[in-house]
Design a protein around this motif. Structure first.
Motif, short mmCIF file in Angstrom:
data_model
loop_
_atom_site.label_atom_id
_atom_site.label_comp_id
_atom_site.label_asym_id
_atom_site.label_seq_id
_atom_site.Cartn_x
_atom_site.Cartn_y
_atom_site.Cartn_z
N THR A 39 -4.44 5.33 2.96
CA THR A 39 -3.53 4.21 2.71
C THR A 39 -3.57 3.24 3.88
O THR A 39 -3.62 2.02 3.70
N ALA A 85 0.83 -1.21 0.00
CA ALA A 85 0.00 0.00 0.00
C ALA A 85 0.87 1.25 0.00
O ALA A 85 0.54 2.25 -0.66
N LEU A 134 -6.82 1.43 3.75
CA LEU A 134 -6.84 0.45 2.67
C LEU A 134 -6.17 -0.86 3.07
O LEU A 134 -6.62 -1.94 2.68
N TYR A 173 -10.36 5.00 -0.65
CA TYR A 173 -9.06 5.35 -1.21
C TYR A 173 -9.21 5.86 -2.64
O TYR A 173 -8.67 6.92 -3.00
N ARG A 220 -13.19 0.20 2.06
CA ARG A 220 -11.84 0.72 2.16
C ARG A 220 -11.30 1.08 0.77
O ARG A 220 -10.66 2.11 0.58
N PHE A 221 -11.57 0.21 -0.18
CA PHE A 221 -11.11 0.43 -1.55
C PHE A 221 -11.75 1.68 -2.13
O PHE A 221 -11.07 2.52 -2.74
N TYR A 269 -7.97 -3.28 -8.61
CA TYR A 269 -6.69 -2.57 -8.50
C TYR A 269 -6.07 -2.34 -9.88
O TYR A 269 -5.35 -1.36 -10.08
#
Length: 223
Positions: free
Chosen positions: A113, A66, A116, A129, A125-126, A191
């Protein structure tokens, strides 16, 4: 009176140029702080043996990954800012306010961060961010728009500077926005959008530029 106007404009331009320079330096300083805060959040192995240290690093690898992701992301944000604002010599309108909003996103990056890399509630959380980074990209494009619309740049500024800034930061923001839409469908594979979209846009831009250069070279050839 006509002779006095250029002198008045010159007198106003100097403090405005200083303000623009200070705004740029302030942005650089905040970016440096954000990157420093990223490093301070890294877990420090406390084991007494090499094997133990390696085990702890392996267990905390999510935090280190991260960190690297955020370092690259902040670097991409700063790179776009540096390329544009080294040509800015005036401030006007909401440029300062937009810059503060953009810097807020950079300072929030160490926090999101840490969020995450924590366990559980992955989608939330994703998205948190990705939302911070997408908003940073959108705010930066608004900053560029202010610079362009009010001609806050020096003479001799590259004519394609703003187009490249829109495309570069737009691709970054688009990658994060698409990942938000995709995370519920593809999970952690979302991602891939963060780096895949900017890289794909960069490759397309390179291909288009080479084709234009080749076409211009052919047209320049004597018949």
């Amino acid at each position: 009176m006509d002779h006095a106007r250029p002198l008045e404009e010159a007198a106003e331009a100097e403090p405005n140029a200083v303000a623009a320079e200070r705004l740029t330096f302030f942005g650089d300083a905040v970016i440096a702080i954000a990157i420093t805060l990223l490093a301070l959040e890294l877990p420090v192995p406390g084991a007494l043996t090499t094997h133990g240290v390696l085990d702890q690093i392996s267990e905390e690898r999510g935090d280190y990954i991260a960190f690297l992701i955020s370092f690259v992301v902040i670097g991409a944000h700063w790179g776009g800012h540096h390329r544009v604002f080294r040509h800015v010599d005036r401030t006007r309108g909401p440029l300062t306010l937009l810059t503060l909003g953009w810097l807020l996103m950079q300072i929030l990056t160490p926090f999101v961060t840490k969020v995450l890399s924590a366990d559980g509630a992955f989608e939330f959380r994703f998205i948190l961010y990705a939302s911070v980074q997408a908003l940073a990209g959108l705010l930066f494009m608004l900053m560029v728009r202010q610079v362009q619309a009010h001609a806050l740049y020096r003479p001799g500024t590259p004519p394609d500077l703003f187009r490249r800034a829109y495309v570069g930061q737009g691709a970054l923001a688009l990658g994060f926005l698409l990942s938000i839409a995709a995370v519920f469908a593809v999970g952690d594979r979302a991602y891939n959008f963060w780096f895949g979209v900017p890289v794909a846009v960069a490759v397309v831009r390179r291909i288009v530029r080479k084709r234009r250069e080749a076409s211009a070279a052919r047209q320049a050839e004597p018949t």
